[in-house]
Design a protein around this motif. Structure first.
Motif, PDB file in Angstrom:
ATOM      1  N   ARG A 280       1.231  10.857   3.016  1.00  0.00           N
ATOM      2  CA  ARG A 280       2.013  11.548   1.978  1.00  0.00           C
ATOM      3  C   ARG A 280       1.774  13.059   2.073  1.00  0.00           C
ATOM      4  O   ARG A 280       2.714  13.856   2.023  1.00  0.00           O
ATOM      5  N   ALA A 281       0.504  13.441   2.254  1.00  0.00           N
ATOM      6  CA  ALA A 281       0.162  14.869   2.348  1.00  0.00           C
ATOM      7  C   ALA A 281       0.846  15.483   3.573  1.00  0.00           C
ATOM      8  O   ALA A 281       1.391  16.583   3.496  1.00  0.00           O
ATOM      9  N   ALA A 282       0.844  14.736   4.677  1.00  0.00           N
ATOM     10  CA  ALA A 282       1.465  15.245   5.912  1.00  0.00           C
ATOM     11  C   ALA A 282       2.970  15.434   5.709  1.00  0.00           C
ATOM     12  O   ALA A 282       3.558  16.403   6.195  1.00  0.00           O
ATOM     13  N   MET A 283       3.590  14.501   4.964  1.00  0.00           N
ATOM     14  CA  MET A 283       5.037  14.595   4.723  1.00  0.00           C
ATOM     15  C   MET A 283       5.381  15.821   3.875  1.00  0.00           C
ATOM     16  O   MET A 283       6.372  16.492   4.117  1.00  0.00           O
TER      17      MET A 283
ATOM     18  N   ALA B  84       0.836  -1.212   0.000  1.00  0.00           N
ATOM     19  CA  ALA B  84       0.000   0.000   0.000  1.00  0.00           C
ATOM     20  C   ALA B  84       0.867   1.257   0.000  1.00  0.00           C
ATOM     21  O   ALA B  84       0.586   2.217  -0.728  1.00  0.00           O
ATOM     22  N   ALA B  85       1.949   1.244   0.766  1.00  0.00           N
ATOM     23  CA  ALA B  85       2.820   2.427   0.871  1.00  0.00           C
ATOM     24  C   ALA B  85       3.417   2.798  -0.481  1.00  0.00           C
ATOM     25  O   ALA B  85       3.655   3.966  -0.764  1.00  0.00           O
ATOM     26  N   PHE B  86       3.641   1.777  -1.349  1.00  0.00           N
ATOM     27  CA  PHE B  86       4.223   2.048  -2.666  1.00  0.00           C
ATOM     28  C   PHE B  86       3.171   2.036  -3.779  1.00  0.00           C
ATOM     29  O   PHE B  86       3.508   1.949  -4.964  1.00  0.00           O
TER      30      PHE B  86
ATOM     31  N   ALA C 212      -2.424   8.186   1.457  1.00  0.00           N
ATOM     32  CA  ALA C 212      -2.544   9.536   0.892  1.00  0.00           C
ATOM     33  C   ALA C 212      -2.393  10.580   2.001  1.00  0.00           C
ATOM     34  O   ALA C 212      -1.713  11.596   1.821  1.00  0.00           O
ATOM     35  N   GLY C 213      -3.004  10.313   3.149  1.00  0.00           N
ATOM     36  CA  GLY C 213      -2.917  11.234   4.291  1.00  0.00           C
ATOM     37  C   GLY C 213      -1.489  11.391   4.769  1.00  0.00           C
ATOM     38  O   GLY C 213      -1.028  12.502   5.057  1.00  0.00           O
TER      39      GLY C 213
ATOM     40  N   GLU D 217      -9.712   0.579   0.725  1.00  0.00           N
ATOM     41  CA  GLU D 217     -10.053   2.017   0.738  1.00  0.00           C
ATOM     42  C   GLU D 217      -9.379   2.717   1.917  1.00  0.00           C
ATOM     43  O   GLU D 217      -8.802   3.787   1.773  1.00  0.00           O
ATOM     44  N   HIS D 218      -9.462   2.089   3.097  1.00  0.00           N
ATOM     45  CA  HIS D 218      -8.826   2.670   4.300  1.00  0.00           C
ATOM     46  C   HIS D 218      -7.321   2.821   4.089  1.00  0.00           C
ATOM     47  O   HIS D 218      -6.733   3.823   4.475  1.00  0.00           O
ATOM     48  N   LEU D 219      -6.709   1.794   3.470  1.00  0.00           N
ATOM     49  CA  LEU D 219      -5.258   1.827   3.249  1.00  0.00           C
ATOM     50  C   LEU D 219      -4.879   2.966   2.300  1.00  0.00           C
ATOM     51  O   LEU D 219      -3.937   3.720   2.564  1.00  0.00           O
TER      52      LEU D 219
END
Ligand code: PNS
Length: 173
Positions: free
Chosen positions: A164-167, A138-140, A161-162, A154-156
């Motif tokens: 990535r946005a935070a990073m 999922a991370a990739f 995405a959340g 969907e949760h993953l």
């Protein structure tokens, strides 16, 4: 007649199709099956919060009459006694799982001899599946179909995405 109440403990971070396969097998064997998420505040590097994991597991087992979902702190054996459970269900996928599972089962038996550990094998198609590998795929942004239910996928995707946005919001020097 004696009722067999089994606890299926784990991290379930997140629940996979392999876990669900085992839950379906277990609920046919036991009178009651309690899927119990272990809370480990000392080592909490889980991707999903306890609430998210409870929500996903509850949704995925809602149609199974004798299955409930719960969370526990501390020793599994203390929790088993509190729940009047007489068995623990664990899955064994490959020989590599055996050593750790044997150690845990024997230690649990030493702590509480009234509770038996029962091992079950998931379907072969899930023998290489784990929550860790699912998190990594999922991370990739890799394919998750067939590994986790759609709701978990969907949760993953949302979680990744959340993150990535935070990073991207972290200011760099
Ligand atoms: O999904 P996991 O990470 O393989 O599950 C491991 C789990 C939660 C079943 C195990 O770590 C556990 O039972 N933790 C509770 C604390 C405990 O009783 N530890 C002693 C085990 S011998």
């Amino acid at each position: 007649m004696k009722q067999i109440v089994a606890i299926y403990p784990g991290s379930f971070d997140p629940v996979t199709n392999g876990h669900l396969d085992l839950i379906h097998r277990g609920c046919k064997l036991f009178d009651r099956l309690i899927v119990a998420i272990a809370r480990n505040p000392e080592k909490d590097d889980s991707l999903f919060s306890l609430e998210e994991r409870l929500e996903m597991l509850k949704a995925m087992t809602a149609d199974l009459e004798n299955v409930t979902v719960d969370a526990f702190d501390g020793l599994l054996m203390t929790y088993c006694i509190r729940k009047n459970a007489n068995a623990v269900l664990r899955g064994i996928r490959a020989v590599s799982d055996y050593e750790f599972e044997l150690q845990m089962a024997l230690m649990n038996r030493k702590i509480e001899p009234r509770v038996e550990t029962v091992f079950m094998m998931p379907a072969e198609k899930y023998s290489y599946l784990s929550s860790r590998i699912v998190r990594e795929i999922a991370a990739f942004g890799g394919p998750l179909a067939g590994l986790v239910p759609e709701l978990v996928e969907e949760h993953l995707r949302r979680k990744v995405a959340g993150k990535r946005a935070a990073m991207l919001e972290i200011p760099t020097k």
